[in-house]
Design a protein around this motif. Structure first.
Motif, mmCIF file in Angstrom:
data_model
loop_
_atom_site.group_PDB
_atom_site.id
_atom_site.type_symbol
_atom_site.label_atom_id
_atom_site.label_comp_id
_atom_site.label_asym_id
_atom_site.label_seq_id
_atom_site.Cartn_x
_atom_site.Cartn_y
_atom_site.Cartn_z
ATOM 1 N N VAL A 61 0.876 -1.235 0.124
ATOM 2 C CA VAL A 61 -0.027 0.036 0.117
ATOM 3 C C VAL A 61 0.883 1.492 -0.121
ATOM 4 C CG1 VAL A 61 -1.627 1.359 1.185
ATOM 5 C CG2 VAL A 61 -2.031 -1.354 1.123
ATOM 6 N N HIS A 62 0.758 1.991 -1.062
ATOM 7 C CA HIS A 62 1.340 3.460 -0.935
ATOM 8 C C HIS A 62 0.511 4.540 -0.553
ATOM 9 C CE1 HIS A 62 4.366 1.595 -4.178
ATOM 10 N NE2 HIS A 62 3.255 0.799 -4.152
ATOM 11 N N PHE A 63 1.218 5.318 0.216
ATOM 12 C CA PHE A 63 0.371 6.683 0.777
ATOM 13 C C PHE A 63 1.301 7.513 1.220
ATOM 14 C CE2 PHE A 63 1.806 4.014 4.277
ATOM 15 C CZ PHE A 63 1.986 4.914 5.549
ATOM 16 N N ALA A 70 -1.488 6.512 9.041
ATOM 17 C CA ALA A 70 -0.885 5.161 8.490
ATOM 18 C C ALA A 70 -1.922 4.199 8.908
ATOM 19 C CB ALA A 70 0.226 5.088 9.611
ATOM 20 N N ASP A 71 -3.062 4.640 9.959
ATOM 21 C CA ASP A 71 -4.022 3.687 10.253
ATOM 22 C C ASP A 71 -5.008 3.201 8.995
ATOM 23 O OD1 ASP A 71 -3.446 3.426 12.817
ATOM 24 O OD2 ASP A 71 -4.799 4.969 13.624
ATOM 25 N N THR A 72 -5.198 4.493 8.336
ATOM 26 C CA THR A 72 -5.763 4.229 7.068
ATOM 27 C C THR A 72 -5.230 3.201 6.073
ATOM 28 O OG1 THR A 72 -6.822 6.412 6.997
ATOM 29 C CG2 THR A 72 -6.987 5.441 5.042
ATOM 30 N N ALA A 73 -3.872 3.422 5.984
ATOM 31 C CA ALA A 73 -3.168 2.460 5.305
ATOM 32 C C ALA A 73 -3.241 1.048 5.816
ATOM 33 C CB ALA A 73 -1.619 2.942 5.026
ATOM 34 N N ALA A 74 -3.322 1.032 7.076
ATOM 35 C CA ALA A 74 -3.295 -0.299 7.489
ATOM 36 C C ALA A 74 -4.692 -1.229 7.444
ATOM 37 C CB ALA A 74 -3.059 -0.275 9.277
ATOM 38 N N ILE A 75 -5.701 -0.253 7.457
ATOM 39 C CA ILE A 75 -7.100 -0.976 7.243
ATOM 40 C C ILE A 75 -7.196 -1.215 5.640
ATOM 41 C CG2 ILE A 75 -9.594 -0.183 6.810
ATOM 42 C CD1 ILE A 75 -8.983 1.825 9.088
ATOM 43 N N VAL A 114 -1.324 -1.044 -4.229
ATOM 44 C CA VAL A 114 -2.570 -0.150 -4.090
ATOM 45 C C VAL A 114 -2.122 1.212 -3.733
ATOM 46 C CG1 VAL A 114 -4.585 0.171 -2.620
ATOM 47 C CG2 VAL A 114 -3.774 -2.268 -3.216
ATOM 48 N N TYR A 115 -2.532 2.253 -4.434
ATOM 49 C CA TYR A 115 -2.160 3.580 -4.237
ATOM 50 C C TYR A 115 -3.377 4.399 -3.492
ATOM 51 C CZ TYR A 115 1.271 2.540 -7.275
ATOM 52 O OH TYR A 115 2.488 1.895 -8.048
ATOM 53 N N LEU A 116 -3.218 4.975 -2.217
ATOM 54 C CA LEU A 116 -3.941 5.816 -1.479
ATOM 55 C C LEU A 116 -3.974 7.133 -1.927
ATOM 56 C CD1 LEU A 116 -4.302 4.123 2.006
ATOM 57 C CD2 LEU A 116 -6.212 4.283 0.605
ATOM 58 N N SER A 117 -4.603 7.597 -2.794
ATOM 59 C CA SER A 117 -4.582 8.953 -3.117
ATOM 60 C C SER A 117 -5.846 9.193 -3.827
ATOM 61 C CB SER A 117 -3.673 9.229 -4.327
ATOM 62 O OG SER A 117 -3.312 10.270 -4.828
ATOM 63 N N PRO A 118 -6.263 10.783 -3.795
ATOM 64 C CA PRO A 118 -7.520 11.174 -4.463
ATOM 65 C C PRO A 118 -7.393 10.646 -5.772
ATOM 66 C CG PRO A 118 -6.876 13.045 -3.007
ATOM 67 C CD PRO A 118 -5.594 11.801 -2.967
ATOM 68 N N VAL A 119 -8.776 10.174 -6.303
ATOM 69 C CA VAL A 119 -8.660 9.747 -7.791
ATOM 70 C C VAL A 119 -9.385 10.543 -8.747
ATOM 71 C CG1 VAL A 119 -9.777 7.720 -9.101
ATOM 72 C CG2 VAL A 119 -9.047 7.235 -6.722
ATOM 73 N N GLY A 120 -10.464 11.196 -8.570
ATOM 74 C CA GLY A 120 -11.069 12.130 -9.312
ATOM 75 C C GLY A 120 -12.192 12.786 -8.757
ATOM 76 N N PRO A 121 -12.918 13.582 -9.331
ATOM 77 C CA PRO A 121 -14.329 14.333 -8.918
ATOM 78 C C PRO A 121 -15.233 13.100 -8.760
ATOM 79 C CG PRO A 121 -13.191 15.778 -10.332
ATOM 80 C CD PRO A 121 -12.423 14.423 -10.586
ATOM 81 N N GLY A 122 -15.755 12.670 -7.685
ATOM 82 C CA GLY A 122 -16.968 11.657 -7.365
ATOM 83 C C GLY A 122 -16.564 10.278 -8.045
ATOM 84 N N ILE A 123 -15.036 10.091 -7.869
ATOM 85 C CA ILE A 123 -14.664 8.696 -8.061
ATOM 86 C C ILE A 123 -14.168 8.169 -6.746
ATOM 87 C CG2 ILE A 123 -13.345 7.168 -9.601
ATOM 88 C CD1 ILE A 123 -13.511 9.077 -11.859
ATOM 89 N N ALA A 142 -2.186 -7.810 -16.053
ATOM 90 C CA ALA A 142 -1.804 -7.306 -14.446
ATOM 91 C C ALA A 142 -2.605 -6.009 -14.423
ATOM 92 C CB ALA A 142 -0.349 -7.105 -14.377
ATOM 93 N N ALA A 143 -2.689 -5.708 -13.197
ATOM 94 C CA ALA A 143 -3.307 -4.395 -12.711
ATOM 95 C C ALA A 143 -2.779 -3.840 -11.314
ATOM 96 C CB ALA A 143 -4.918 -4.755 -12.495
ATOM 97 N N PHE A 144 -2.984 -2.570 -10.995
ATOM 98 C CA PHE A 144 -2.909 -1.963 -9.906
ATOM 99 C C PHE A 144 -4.133 -1.463 -9.469
ATOM 100 C CE2 PHE A 144 -1.258 1.287 -12.865
ATOM 101 C CZ PHE A 144 -1.927 2.621 -12.375
ATOM 102 N N VAL A 145 -4.283 -0.777 -8.123
ATOM 103 C CA VAL A 145 -5.538 -0.289 -7.674
ATOM 104 C C VAL A 145 -5.209 1.249 -7.162
ATOM 105 C CG1 VAL A 145 -7.381 -0.402 -6.042
ATOM 106 C CG2 VAL A 145 -6.476 -2.505 -7.119
ATOM 107 N N ARG A 146 -6.233 2.118 -7.512
ATOM 108 C CA ARG A 146 -6.072 3.408 -6.700
ATOM 109 C C ARG A 146 -7.327 3.624 -5.961
ATOM 110 N NH1 ARG A 146 -4.571 8.514 -10.830
ATOM 111 N NH2 ARG A 146 -4.815 9.208 -8.477
ATOM 112 N N VAL A 147 -7.142 3.958 -4.665
ATOM 113 C CA VAL A 147 -8.301 4.162 -3.682
ATOM 114 C C VAL A 147 -8.247 5.481 -3.151
ATOM 115 C CG1 VAL A 147 -9.446 3.290 -1.637
ATOM 116 C CG2 VAL A 147 -8.664 1.737 -3.395
ATOM 117 N N ALA A 148 -9.446 6.253 -3.142
ATOM 118 C CA ALA A 148 -9.392 7.571 -2.517
ATOM 119 C C ALA A 148 -9.187 7.286 -0.924
ATOM 120 C CB ALA A 148 -10.703 8.117 -2.713
ATOM 121 N N PRO A 149 -8.379 7.984 -0.121
ATOM 122 C CA PRO A 149 -8.421 7.630 1.265
ATOM 123 C C PRO A 149 -9.399 8.260 2.117
ATOM 124 C CG PRO A 149 -6.951 9.509 0.712
ATOM 125 C CD PRO A 149 -7.606 8.932 -0.547
ATOM 126 N N VAL A 150 -10.775 7.798 2.007
ATOM 127 C CA VAL A 150 -11.887 8.458 2.705
ATOM 128 C C VAL A 150 -11.487 8.049 4.379
ATOM 129 C CG1 VAL A 150 -13.166 8.274 0.953
ATOM 130 C CG2 VAL A 150 -13.171 6.459 2.392
#
Length: 479
Positions: A61-63, A70-75, A114-123, A142-150
């Protein structure tokens, strides 16, 4: 690199029932290439300085510790580990492919990133795939994942289970339909946290369109032009859950089997320009094979038509979706209202708005008057020689949920078929007239009109042309 594919639905988590605004879904938009140039920034790997590695799986997990706790990354990492255990170890999906293959950049390695970073408006999140692994591995990516860190932990967990499913889907067959991508990913997020009901926001878009083919993508289906939200594919998670629950063993293995049955061998020639169909076989072909042929699929369509009706005010304890799933009012199946005490028995031809399309159902509902039972007869004939079936569900409408009972009956399957059903006084009935013709899931849906007659068996039929349209309401909704 090919334009990456991305998939997700993330909603603001709440344990309550009110309608929620859905974050804009990135999945089908990118699958259909409708983000245009705006997609270019969304599919890049964010440059983040901090990482959290799993001691159990090849996961990272990248953040940015300055903006994300760090707790968000751990979740997120724990949720990814749990998704791996459920989907790969238990259900048998292949492990994610190393994401250092098929991308123009050099940011990947043997781990799933997995990248914890804002993705885009409404995504809320995106799963981004690269090119095909090789010519010998047709359409595996192959694939990687981007997740907005809510900040909502439950939303992060269901998001990660949803996105992890997309990662392993790409490792099987990157050319499957948006519906099957999203329906099965939604099923896995529900399996991870059945107490989180966010996915149900998408149910109305699915349950309001029972006439639609179970295989269709909303963008290819004309009646969706005025539908709300474009969430049909996510609401179809109800169908994936039905398959897993009623046909499978409630463990996700059947869903994995259908994905693997859809994978194209290299000999199919699945690349553009070679003249071959890029998606044969598909998941529907796999389902026909898995259940034992076209007749078995026809029976399954009729069973699902009755099963999906037993929600909301028609929910019962021993049939339909389990009460433990917590389906709320938004799961109600739309029906055209019929006055059972005033059926004249005239024949009419169905319209595209009511259906049925192939592997879809025209649905009708009404309540027998308190004064007496209604002996109902349903007659249906295809005008294009498609195979039809009728299923009727009778529910004790006035009883409490824990005391309701449901009785399901169905007709023979034929181009012309009929069903007699007795509706006791005060009971509700839902009638689904279904086109059970198996068609190619990659073809655009084509309407197959039906001559339909709903009549009381204790009332003489009207003469030809008399009473046209009497006894039926125009609106849709529960009876």
């Amino acid at each position: 690199m090919l334009l990456p594919l991305a998939v997700t639905l993330v909603l603001a988590h709440t344990p309550t029932e009110p309608d929620l605004p859905a974050a804009r879904c990135g999945t089908t938009a990118l699958l259909r290439r409708t983000f245009a140039s705006a997609a270019l920034g969304l599919v890049d790997r964010p440059a983040l300085p901090d990482v959290l590695d799993s001691a159990l799986r090849p996961l990272r997990v990248h953040f940015d510790a300055e903006t994300t706790a760090a707790d968000t990354a751990a979740i997120v990492l724990a949720a990814a580990e749990a998704a791996w255990a459920a989907q790969v170890d238990a259900a048998g999906f292949p492990a994610p492919l190393p994401d250092d293959v098929g991308f123009d950049d050099d940011g990947g390695d043997a781990r799933l990133d997995v990248y914890l970073s804002p993705v885009g408006p409404g995504i809320g999140a995106l799963t981004v795939s690269g090119d095909d692994v090789s010519d010998a591995d047709a359409l595996r990516r192959a694939a990687f994942v981007r997740v907005a860190p809510v900040s909502d932990a439950a939303a992060l967990v269901v998001t990660m289970h949803h996105e992890f499913q997309h990662v392993v889907q790409f490792a099987v067959d990157a050319r499957e339909s948006p519906l099957w991508f999203e329906a099965t990913a939604t099923a896995w997020e529900f399996r991870a946290r059945p107490d989180v009901h966010d996915w149900q926001v998408a149910l109305p878009s699915f349950q309001r369109q029972p006439q639609a083919p179970l295989f269709t993508d909303a963008a290819a289906f004309a009646p969706f032009a005025t539908d709300d939200g474009g969430l049909f594919e996510y609401g179809a998670g109800l169908f994936a859950l039905y398959l897993d629950h009623a046909v499978g063993a409630d463990d996700g293995v059947l869903l994995r089997t259908l994905w693997q049955r859809s994978a194209q061998p290299p000999s199919v020639g699945a690349r553009a320009g070679d003249g071959a169909d890029p998606n044969e076989p598909d998941w529907l072909d796999g389902l026909v094979t898995e259940v034992g042929g076209d007749d078995a699929l026809a029976a399954l369509v009729l069973d699902f038509a009755g099963w999906r009706a037993l929600t909301a005010s028609r929910a019962v304890d021993d049939d339909g979706p389990p009460q433990s799933w917590g389906l709320g009012g938004r799961a109600a199946l739309a029906v055209r209202a019929v006055r059972l005490d005033d059926l004249r028995g005239d024949a009419r031809t169905t319209t595209p708005a009511e259906g049925p399309f192939p592997l879809g159902c025209a649905t009708y509902g009404g309540v027998a008057p308190a004064a007496g039972a209604v002996p109902l007869r349903v007659e249906a004939s295809s005008l294009v020689d498609h195979r039809l079936g009728v299923v009727a569900v009778v529910v004790d409408d006035a009883a409490a949920v824990n005391r309701r009972t449901a009785t399901r009956t169905r007709s023979p399957i034929a181009t012309s078929t009929s069903l007699d059903v007795d509706v006791p006084a005060g009971h509700a009935v839902v009638v689904a007239v279904c086109d059970v013709t198996v068609v190619d899931a990659d073809d655009p849906p084509e309407f197959a009109p039906v001559t339909l007659r709903l009549a009381r068996r204790d009332v003489p039929p009207v003469g030809e042309g008399e009473g046209e349209g009497e006894g039926e309401g125009e609106g849709e909704g529960p009876p």
